[in-house]
Design a protein around this motif. Structure first.
Motif, PDB file in Angstrom:
ATOM      1  N   GLY A 157      23.232 -56.780 -29.822  1.00  0.00           N
ATOM      2  CA  GLY A 157      22.419 -57.872 -29.947  1.00  0.00           C
ATOM      3  C   GLY A 157      22.077 -58.665 -28.742  1.00  0.00           C
ATOM      4  N   ASP A 158      23.190 -58.643 -27.623  1.00  0.00           N
ATOM      5  CA  ASP A 158      22.901 -59.240 -26.582  1.00  0.00           C
ATOM      6  C   ASP A 158      22.017 -59.039 -25.802  1.00  0.00           C
ATOM      7  OD1 ASP A 158      25.151 -61.155 -27.546  1.00  0.00           O
ATOM      8  OD2 ASP A 158      26.644 -60.016 -26.195  1.00  0.00           O
ATOM      9  N   ASP A 159      21.684 -57.460 -25.824  1.00  0.00           N
ATOM     10  CA  ASP A 159      20.409 -56.953 -25.051  1.00  0.00           C
ATOM     11  C   ASP A 159      19.195 -57.601 -25.156  1.00  0.00           C
ATOM     12  OD1 ASP A 159      22.375 -55.134 -24.303  1.00  0.00           O
ATOM     13  OD2 ASP A 159      21.448 -53.391 -25.196  1.00  0.00           O
ATOM     14  N   GLU A 195      16.539 -62.997 -27.999  1.00  0.00           N
ATOM     15  CA  GLU A 195      15.854 -63.750 -28.916  1.00  0.00           C
ATOM     16  C   GLU A 195      16.097 -63.205 -30.491  1.00  0.00           C
ATOM     17  OE1 GLU A 195      11.606 -64.311 -27.900  1.00  0.00           O
ATOM     18  OE2 GLU A 195      12.298 -65.712 -26.307  1.00  0.00           O
ATOM     19  N   HIS A 196      17.111 -62.247 -30.382  1.00  0.00           N
ATOM     20  CA  HIS A 196      17.212 -61.798 -31.728  1.00  0.00           C
ATOM     21  C   HIS A 196      18.405 -62.757 -32.459  1.00  0.00           C
ATOM     22  CE1 HIS A 196      18.880 -59.112 -34.840  1.00  0.00           C
ATOM     23  NE2 HIS A 196      20.081 -59.248 -34.513  1.00  0.00           N
ATOM     24  N   VAL A 197      17.763 -63.038 -33.908  1.00  0.00           N
ATOM     25  CA  VAL A 197      18.712 -64.096 -34.566  1.00  0.00           C
ATOM     26  C   VAL A 197      19.921 -63.125 -35.066  1.00  0.00           C
ATOM     27  CG1 VAL A 197      18.672 -65.425 -36.550  1.00  0.00           C
ATOM     28  CG2 VAL A 197      16.568 -65.215 -35.189  1.00  0.00           C
ATOM     29  N   ARG A 242      19.436 -58.232 -39.501  1.00  0.00           N
ATOM     30  CA  ARG A 242      19.791 -56.967 -39.172  1.00  0.00           C
ATOM     31  C   ARG A 242      19.486 -56.854 -38.113  1.00  0.00           C
ATOM     32  NH1 ARG A 242      17.766 -51.941 -42.929  1.00  0.00           N
ATOM     33  NH2 ARG A 242      18.457 -50.236 -41.597  1.00  0.00           N
ATOM     34  N   LEU A 243      19.914 -55.957 -37.142  1.00  0.00           N
ATOM     35  CA  LEU A 243      19.532 -55.559 -35.853  1.00  0.00           C
ATOM     36  C   LEU A 243      18.881 -54.280 -35.994  1.00  0.00           C
ATOM     37  CD1 LEU A 243      19.349 -55.715 -32.785  1.00  0.00           C
ATOM     38  CD2 LEU A 243      21.441 -54.758 -32.617  1.00  0.00           C
ATOM     39  N   ARG A 244      17.530 -53.985 -35.932  1.00  0.00           N
ATOM     40  CA  ARG A 244      16.717 -52.809 -35.880  1.00  0.00           C
ATOM     41  C   ARG A 244      16.367 -52.530 -34.701  1.00  0.00           C
ATOM     42  NH1 ARG A 244      15.429 -55.403 -40.709  1.00  0.00           N
ATOM     43  NH2 ARG A 244      15.322 -54.029 -42.533  1.00  0.00           N
TER      44      ARG A 244
END
Length: 272
Positions: A67-69, A72-74, A78-80
């Protein structure tokens, strides 16, 4: 300066000197891979080309996608990965180190990957560079041209320079390791050609754990010839997805290949 088309960033084919990105993946700069990287950079610059180097171990490149990539991902969502990477790519909101590497790829007229073959594949560091840099919206996906054709990164050449510990005969048609072309197919076809880069036949140094000075000089001579022809050698003639050779299910049409052709050779144009 080598101009590019404003819409795609693709390099103009008629300009010289060219721009080359060398991506190196070995933890020891005094290794054979380190020496080949240094040789390639010097040879290309001596020919008048502009060269940039991404030494992944020296950069301490983070190999794992997470997710660090996508800043702005919360975190609780869920990381899609495909959807998130495309959204971040198109919005210009990728992690800075990823955006910097993508800029290098767009800058380049050719990309050279230098690495040792570990467990019949690229080192995790290089695989992680591919995973993180070739994002949706940059190298693939519905927002860019179709794969296996004049894709997102078309107009650029690509060369693999590989070292392998085993002897060359072990990578032959009857060799126990399988043909080198089969082992490198995921990079040649599944990375380069999928994203639109034009792959050249790979350069390889076999028996790399014990290379005498004489054999190293011979390897440099051969590699030098390959680097000199980086922009003139005939590429691997992979079939285009949009060239009429495949059906709507992305399967090669029956009978289009030469009799007796099988495996990955089906995806190389007959007579090439």
């Amino acid at each position: 300066m080598n101009p590019t088309t404003p819409q795609t960033g693709r390099p103009s084919p008629s300009t010289s000197p060219r721009k080359v990105l060398v991506v190196a993946a070995h933890p020891e700069p005094r290794s054979l891979n380190g020496a080949l990287t240094e040789f390639a950079v010097e040879r290309l610059r001596a020919a008048g080309h502009h060269v940039r180097v991404s030494d992944l171990y020296a950069m301490k490149w983070k190999a794992a996608v997470d997710g660090d990539d996508f800043p702005e991902h919360v975190a609780d969502d869920r990381l899609r990965v495909m959807a998130e990477s495309q959204r971040a790519t198109l919005a210009g909101r990728l992690a800075p180190e990823i955006a910097a590497e993508q800029e290098k790829v767009l800058w380049a007229d050719a990309v050279v990957l230098q690495f040792p073959m570990w467990w019949f594949s690229a080192p995790a560091m290089l695989k992680g560079w591919i995973d993180r840099v070739f994002t949706a919206g940059f190298a693939y996906g519905p927002e860019v041209p179709p794969p296996y054709s004049e894709g997102a990164l078309a107009g650029r050449r690509a060369l693999l320079s590989v070292t392998a510990g085993a002897r060359e005969t072990a990578f032959s048609d009857r060799g126990i390791h399988g043909r080198l072309a089969e082992l490198l197919f995921p990079l040649q076809h599944g990375l380069f050609w999928f994203a639109g880069l034009t792959p050249l036949e790979p350069f390889a140094v076999f028996g790399s754990n014990d290379v005498s000075p004489e054999r190293f000089e011979a390897a440099k001579e051969e590699y030098g010839r390959r680097l000199d022809a980086l922009f003139t050698d005939e590429p691997v003639a992979f079939r285009s997805l949009v060239g009429g050779d495949y059906d709507r299910e992305m399967r090669l049409l029956s009978g289009i290949e030469e009799p007796g052709t099988s495996g990955i050779d089906l995806h190389v144009r007959s007579g090439a």
